[in-house]
Enzyme design. Structure first.
Site, PDB file in Angstrom:
ATOM      1  N   ASP A 153      -8.081  -3.535 -58.155  1.00  4.64           N
ATOM      2  CA  ASP A 153      -7.946  -4.522 -57.088  1.00  4.64           C
ATOM      3  C   ASP A 153      -9.237  -4.482 -56.259  1.00  4.64           C
ATOM      4  O   ASP A 153      -9.434  -3.596 -55.437  1.00  4.64           O
ATOM      5  CB  ASP A 153      -6.720  -4.197 -56.225  1.00  4.64           C
ATOM      6  N   LYS A 157     -10.773 -12.871 -51.161  1.00  2.00           N
ATOM      7  CA  LYS A 157     -11.545 -12.748 -49.915  1.00  2.00           C
ATOM      8  C   LYS A 157     -12.937 -13.399 -49.960  1.00  2.00           C
ATOM      9  O   LYS A 157     -13.069 -14.599 -49.751  1.00  2.00           O
ATOM     10  CB  LYS A 157     -11.650 -11.280 -49.508  1.00  2.00           C
ATOM     11  N   PHE A 174      -3.098  -0.906 -50.517  1.00  2.00           N
ATOM     12  CA  PHE A 174      -2.760  -2.227 -49.970  1.00  2.00           C
ATOM     13  C   PHE A 174      -3.178  -3.277 -50.993  1.00  2.00           C
ATOM     14  O   PHE A 174      -4.351  -3.372 -51.342  1.00  2.00           O
ATOM     15  CB  PHE A 174      -3.460  -2.495 -48.636  1.00  2.00           C
TER      16      PHE A 174
HETATM   17  C1  LIG Z   1      -7.323  -4.671 -51.669  1.00  2.00           C
HETATM   18  C2  LIG Z   1      -6.530  -5.868 -51.255  1.00  2.00           C
HETATM   19  N1  LIG Z   1      -5.729  -6.481 -52.143  1.00  2.00           N
HETATM   20  C3  LIG Z   1      -5.015  -7.574 -51.826  1.00  2.00           C
HETATM   21  C4  LIG Z   1      -5.043  -8.097 -50.564  1.00  2.00           C
HETATM   22  C5  LIG Z   1      -4.233  -9.307 -50.232  1.00  2.00           C
HETATM   23  O1  LIG Z   1      -5.056 -10.409 -50.089  1.00  2.00           O
HETATM   24  P1  LIG Z   1      -4.529 -11.704 -49.302  1.00  2.00           P
HETATM   25  O2  LIG Z   1      -4.429 -11.309 -47.875  1.00  2.00           O
HETATM   26  O3  LIG Z   1      -5.573 -12.752 -49.590  1.00  2.00           O
HETATM   27  O4  LIG Z   1      -3.216 -12.062 -49.887  1.00  2.00           O
HETATM   28  C6  LIG Z   1      -5.863  -7.503 -49.603  1.00  2.00           C
HETATM   29  C7  LIG Z   1      -5.907  -8.039 -48.234  1.00  2.00           C
HETATM   30  O5  LIG Z   1      -6.326  -7.413 -47.295  1.00  2.00           O
HETATM   31  C8  LIG Z   1      -6.621  -6.364 -49.951  1.00  2.00           C
HETATM   32  O6  LIG Z   1      -7.418  -5.748 -49.079  1.00  2.00           O
END
Ligand SMILES: Cc1ncc(COP(=O)(O)O)c(C=O)c1O
Length: 462
Positions: free
Chosen positions: A235, A264, A150
């Site tokens: 990520d 986050k 994700f």
């Molecule tokens: C690992 C990871 N990358 C990217 C995102 C996307 O972040 P955002 O919701 O701030 O766009 C999330 C969101 O849950 C995430 O857990």
């Protein structure tokens, strides 16, 4: 007279479902009503939420991981008020901001092998930037990602999403994206062999399912990337900034990615922000000439409130030693939940690092339990977990949810400021609810029958 948003919040609280049903996402209202999560939270402080009667709930979602320092932290609040009270010039655009410079410097001090920072407004926007940077820096089209990954829901990020539920209905996605199994170095080697892959994007610990890498996996992946001229993008939107008991989760395995994506927690929960930390040579391939100084960017990135929120958050994390704290309490919870798993056949595994913990349930062996489990799963794969989350919420005032679609893992993602007595609360509540789930017939399985009925009714209505 300025609008009083807090008064408006209270005044229109009774109408909030009607407003959302009429003007926003009606399905979300239906979900909340179905699982009974329809409490009117009035305030939030630290790791707690309070309803209008003053009942205290322990929040193990932390707004999908943004409230590492807890809600409404007084230091963050003071910093943000200070910005608002100072008439700072903010977003002049044809100028550069000292606050952005200071935040970049502070972030890079935690990740000394990287040299540059690009700021954005969210996790997904930062992932988009990393994908563009990887293509620009390598001149290659391909992106490799893992199943169950994700990385956000905008088009680039969605193109490297490993869950068909999110992708369905939105195709065609970005070309050149290749999915491989997580924890499979052989598959990565084969995917990189043609030397046309710009980047391998990976969460060090996958948020959907709380899947941990095998010990040599990330190191091996970094080596394969280096050998094949592919950039490694970690990520760390969910795992970064102390969540796993280290500043970055990759530190557990001694890996130095070419780019690290953060968001986050960096926001303090209150002002959206995202960041890509990269090697200078990558950055310099993107912003390579004066006429390309704004070739990638976003109007609100680097705004003063977001930069100040990031700085204040890092300060709180350092002053309160929240990274060490997350490591200690994470170990405590993993041990306690692990002991619970050994006593109960419905728990298959307890895993995690720091305060990112998954409790995975699975089909039981004993006949009566198995029959109930199978009946529930036949209606809706993954529904069993709601038999745990609903009593945790309703009977024990713990807000928690499942770690993804159609899976049996419940995720603990609390603010890093939880205490030992909160851990007592979690351990007591899990022990009681899991023990109840092993009683057939019993309250938990009669809730199961109600949920099955609702799921079947909803299906018939479509
Ligand atoms: C690992 C990871 N990358 C990217 C995102 C996307 O972040 P955002 O919701 O701030 O766009 C999330 C969101 O849950 C995430 O857990």
């Amino acid at each position: 007279m300025a609008l009083d948003a807090a008064a408006l919040f209270v005044e229109r609280e009774e109408e909030r479902y009607a407003l959302h049903t009429r003007h926003l996402n009606e399905q979300m209202v239906r979900v909340l009503k179905t699982i009974g999560f329809d409490v009117r939270f009035r305030t939030g402080r630290g790791q707690y939420l309070f309803d209008p009667e003053g009942n205290r709930y322990l929040d193990l979602l932390s707004g999908w991981g943004v409230f590492a320092i807890g809600r409404n932290h007084p230091a963050l609040r003071e910093t943000l008020k200070g910005v608002l009270d100072s008439d700072l010039p903010n977003l002049v655009q044809m100028d550069v901001s000292a606050l952005a410079g200071a935040l970049a410097e502070r972030l890079l001090a935690h990740v000394p092998h990287l040299e540059k920072v690009f700021f954005a407004n969210s996790g997904t926007e930062s992932v988009e930037a990393a994908l563009k940077f990887a293509r620009a820096a390598t001149g290659r089209p391909g992106i490799v990602y893992c199943d169950h990954a994700f990385h956000g829901l905008s088009y680039g990020a969605l193109s490297i999403n490993g869950d068909p539920t999110f992708r369905g209905g939105f195709e065609p996605l970005l070309p050149g994206c290749i999915e491989i199994p997580f924890n499979d170095l052989g598959a990565l080697e084969r995917a990189l062999a043609a030397r046309d892959v710009a980047a391998f994007v990976v969460e060090p610990i996958q948020g959907k399912g709380v899947n941990l890498p095998d010990d040599g996996y990330l190191k091996g992946a970094a080596e394969l990337c280096r050998k094949n001229g592919t950039l490694l993008i970690a990520d760390e939107v969910q795992t970064g900034i102390g969540r796993t008991g280290r500043f970055l989760a990759v530190e557990h395995w001694g890996v130095e990615p070419d780019m690290v994506v953060l968001a986050k927690s960096l926001s303090g929960g209150h002002v959206p922000i995202g960041a890509v930390l990269t090697r200078k040579r990558i950055f310099d391939r993107v912003f390579d000439r004066m006429d390309r100084a704004v070739v990638h960017g976003s109007t609100f990135a680097k705004n003063d409130l977001a930069m100040a929120a990031g700085l204040a958050t890092l300060e709180v994390i350092e002053n309160e030693r929240l990274i060490e704290h997350a490591a200690r309490l994470g170990t405590r919870l993993l041990n306690a939940l692990g002991r619970l798993a050994r006593r109960h056949e419905l728990i298959k595994s307890v895993r995690g690092k720091g305060l990112l913990i998954g409790v995975e349930f699975g089909a039981p062996r004993s006949l009566k339990l198995k029959a109930s489990w199978n009946a529930l799963e036949a209606v809706n794969a993954g529904l069993f977990c709601q038999l745990i989350t609903i009593p945790l919420f309703k009977q024990h005032r713990i807000l928690i949810q499942v770690a993804g679609h159609g899976i049996h893992t419940i995720k603990l993602l609390p603010p890093l400021v939880i205490t030992d007595s909160d851990c007592d609360w979690i351990e007591r509540a899990f022990a009681a609810v899991v023990a109840d789930a092993h009683r057939v017939p019993g309250a938990v399985w009669s809730l199961g029958r109600t949920l099955m009925g609702q799921a079947l009714k909803a299906r018939a209505a479509v």
